[in-house]
Scaffold this active site. Structure first.
Site, PDB file in Angstrom:
ATOM      1  N   HIS A 197       0.866  -1.183   0.000  1.00 11.83           N
ATOM      2  CA  HIS A 197       0.000   0.000   0.000  1.00 11.83           C
ATOM      3  C   HIS A 197       0.906   1.238   0.000  1.00 11.83           C
ATOM      4  O   HIS A 197       2.029   1.179   0.507  1.00 11.83           O
ATOM      5  CB  HIS A 197      -0.821  -0.059   1.302  1.00 11.83           C
ATOM      6  N   ASP A 249       3.185  -4.449   8.070  1.00 11.15           N
ATOM      7  CA  ASP A 249       1.972  -3.637   7.909  1.00 11.15           C
ATOM      8  C   ASP A 249       0.789  -4.600   8.080  1.00 11.15           C
ATOM      9  O   ASP A 249       0.472  -5.381   7.182  1.00 11.15           O
ATOM     10  CB  ASP A 249       1.987  -3.002   6.516  1.00 11.15           C
ATOM     11  N   GLN A 257      -4.452  -5.009   7.080  1.00 13.65           N
ATOM     12  CA  GLN A 257      -5.470  -5.909   6.520  1.00 13.65           C
ATOM     13  C   GLN A 257      -5.449  -7.293   7.175  1.00 13.65           C
ATOM     14  O   GLN A 257      -6.269  -8.135   6.843  1.00 13.65           O
ATOM     15  CB  GLN A 257      -5.256  -6.070   5.002  1.00 13.65           C
ATOM     16  N   LYS A 266     -10.144  -0.623  10.567  1.00 15.50           N
ATOM     17  CA  LYS A 266     -10.272  -1.801   9.693  1.00 15.50           C
ATOM     18  C   LYS A 266     -10.731  -3.013  10.495  1.00 15.50           C
ATOM     19  O   LYS A 266     -11.036  -4.050   9.924  1.00 15.50           O
ATOM     20  CB  LYS A 266      -8.923  -2.153   9.069  1.00 15.50           C
ATOM     21  N   CYS A 317      -4.793   2.624  -3.579  1.00 13.51           N
ATOM     22  CA  CYS A 317      -3.545   3.119  -2.965  1.00 13.51           C
ATOM     23  C   CYS A 317      -2.410   2.131  -3.159  1.00 13.51           C
ATOM     24  O   CYS A 317      -1.598   1.912  -2.243  1.00 13.51           O
ATOM     25  CB  CYS A 317      -3.724   3.427  -1.485  1.00 13.51           C
TER      26      CYS A 317
HETATM   27  N1  PMP Z   1      -1.689  -0.758   4.653  1.00 16.06           N
HETATM   28  C1  PMP Z   1      -2.661  -1.458   4.070  1.00 16.06           C
HETATM   29  C2  PMP Z   1      -2.364  -2.821   3.548  1.00 16.06           C
HETATM   30  C3  PMP Z   1      -3.934  -0.898   3.963  1.00 16.06           C
HETATM   31  O1  PMP Z   1      -4.908  -1.585   3.374  1.00 16.06           O
HETATM   32  C4  PMP Z   1      -4.165   0.397   4.473  1.00 16.06           C
HETATM   33  C5  PMP Z   1      -5.530   1.050   4.375  1.00 16.06           C
HETATM   34  N2  PMP Z   1      -6.143   0.919   3.147  1.00 16.06           N
HETATM   35  C6  PMP Z   1      -3.120   1.070   5.093  1.00 16.06           C
HETATM   36  C7  PMP Z   1      -1.898   0.458   5.162  1.00 16.06           C
HETATM   37  C8  PMP Z   1      -3.286   2.431   5.659  1.00 16.06           C
HETATM   38  O2  PMP Z   1      -4.128   2.388   6.741  1.00 16.06           O
HETATM   39  P1  PMP Z   1      -4.710   3.732   7.377  1.00 16.06           P
HETATM   40  O3  PMP Z   1      -5.288   4.523   6.221  1.00 16.06           O
HETATM   41  O4  PMP Z   1      -5.729   3.270   8.323  1.00 16.06           O
HETATM   42  O5  PMP Z   1      -3.567   4.429   8.018  1.00 16.06           O
END
Ligand code: PMP
Length: 424
Positions: free
Chosen positions: A141, A218, A221, A244, A382
């Site tokens: 991401h 990270d 998910q 999430k 993203c």
């Molecule tokens: N890493 C992953 C794999 C994600 O899916 C996301 C959110 N789409 C993020 C990081 C970022 O998370 P946040 O926007 O809650 O900071």
């Protein structure tokens, strides 16, 4: 009636098959799911973007504002003590959720994005120098790419990228070869938000540690879907987002191994992160407070604690078994849709279903499904470099949560038939 048309009797019996998991009862815990959109029942298939919130989380946050609200850590009065206790209890819940050894290893942050930026700008600033390398993967991401790019720009280090195959699985031998003597950190997603791939974190940690490189995971998910155990994974940092995993927005957590956190400089300066301040010299507080400058998101932390309780009551394994059953159903159902191609077919994956449908633009798919009450996400999610890897500008993505049911998948498949009709 086709195999994938809605049949309440069949659903009821299949629910029983998944170790007594009663999805209808789970759904009742989420008031938002009861509403209708354009006169149709809401089919929420966008949990990877943000999950819905159970009543218990909403209630915990209301209770805090109704009966406990005061600033934490600095007050001697009753409410401040109570708020501090509630905030610190929430930290202990995150510790338990991740099976961290110590509560001081849990730093509250705004979310995964802030957790990764924090590590990049503290650990990274100290340990990553010109000529060093940070290793990520092709399925990250943006929030696990850009903070490292920024660090590399600041330090003169190099960002390296481990490739993936067409199924969306990491090429582990190539990843291993990319971990060299200059690798200062490996930053990798536990689960891909586009492909659903579950990465073999334990193995990656072994490979990285064998070469002296710490690993940041990270977990944005992964936390809603998997039983996460940072000690079993062996990772050095783990980042998650409350929103999430059925908690509120604006709160998340960074797990960091104690020795690493203790040696890290502060992230932001301000209240709470200090022991003493004079104009000549400031002494910094110990972790986790060193990294929590300013009034924290107290209600958010309490909401996250309630979400962790909620997940614990359902049981990580029961949720995973249920979601895997719905995922398998969805994979079979989507295979019947002519012209549909799934992106992300890893053997080990969670309920994230990215797809393209003929040459219909994903935004058109999303818009037509929306009129049917079906909420999916479309775009690059993203993860633009990952899209490039697959030669795509965008995909449509349906993602599951603990409340997702086969009925949701039937509605998706019926909606996709409608999309195809409109583009015939
Ligand atoms: N890493 C992953 C794999 C994600 O899916 C996301 C959110 N789409 C993020 C990081 C970022 O998370 P946040 O926007 O809650 O900071």
């Amino acid at each position: 009636m086709s195999e994938f048309e809605h049949s309440p009797q069949r659903h009821a019996s299949q629910v029983e098959l998944v170790s007594g998991y009663d999805v209808e009862r789970v759904r009742q815990a989420f008031p938002i799911l009861a509403q209708r959109i354009y006169g149709k029942p809401l089919v929420y298939l966008d949990s990877a973007a943000t999950s819905q919130k159970p009543q218990a989380v909403i209630d915990a946050m209301s209770r805090f504002f109704l009966a406990e609200n005061a600033n934490v850590h600095r007050g001697v009065h009753y409410l401040s003590v109570r708020a501090t206790e509630a905030y610190e209890q929430a930290r202990a819940k995150v510790q338990g959720f991740l099976n961290a050894e110590r509560v001081e290893e849990i730093v509250f942050v705004r979310g995964t994005t802030e957790a990764i930026n924090l590590v990049a700008q503290t650990y990274g600033k100290v340990h990553v120098q010109a000529g060093d390398e940070v290793l990520i993967s092709a399925m990250e991401h943006h929030s696990n790419i850009v903070p490292w790019q920024m660090l590399c720009e600041q330090s003169g280090a190099r960002l390296r990228v481990a490739p993936i195959d067409d199924a969306g699985e990491l090429l582990l031998d190539q990843l291993e070869r990319l971990i060299g003597p200059r690798t200062r950190l490996v930053a990798i997603s536990h689960v891909s938000n586009v492909l659903g791939t579950v990465n073999p974190i334990r193995r990656i940690v072994e490979l990285a540690h064998a070469r002296g490189a710490p690993v940041l995971v990270d977990g944005a998910q992964a936390a809603p879907h998997l039983q996460v155990d940072v000690r079993e994974l062996g990772c050095d940092f783990y980042a998650l987002s409350g929103h999430k995993m059925y908690g509120p927005t604006g709160i998340g957590a960074l797990y960091g191994r104690r020795e690493l956190l203790e040696a890290m400089p502060p992230y932001q300066g301000g209240g709470d992160m200090i022991l003493s301040v004079s104009f000549e010299k400031t002494l910094y507080n110990k972790p986790p407070y060193r990294f929590e400058a300013g009034t924290p998101n107290m209600a958010g932390a309490i909401g996250l604690g309630a979400a962790i309780d909620f997940l614990g009551e359902l049981g990580a394994q029961a949720i995973a078994a249920h979601e895997q059953a719905v995922l398998a159903y969805a994979q079979r159902a989507l295979a019947t849709v002519p012209g549909l191609r799934l992106i992300g077919t890893a053997a080990d994956k969670v309920g994230v279903l990215s797809f393209v449908l003929d040459d219909i633009h994903p935004h058109d798919i999303g818009t037509i499904l929306d009129r049917e009450g079906v909420a999916i996400r479309t775009g690059h999610h993203c993860a633009q470099p990952l899209m490039q890897r697959f030669g795509l500008a965008a995909t449509a993505r349906a993602s599951l949560g603990c409340y997702s049911s086969e009925r949701d998948i039937d509605a998706l498949v019926a909606g996709l038939a409608r999309v195809r009709e409109m583009f015939r």
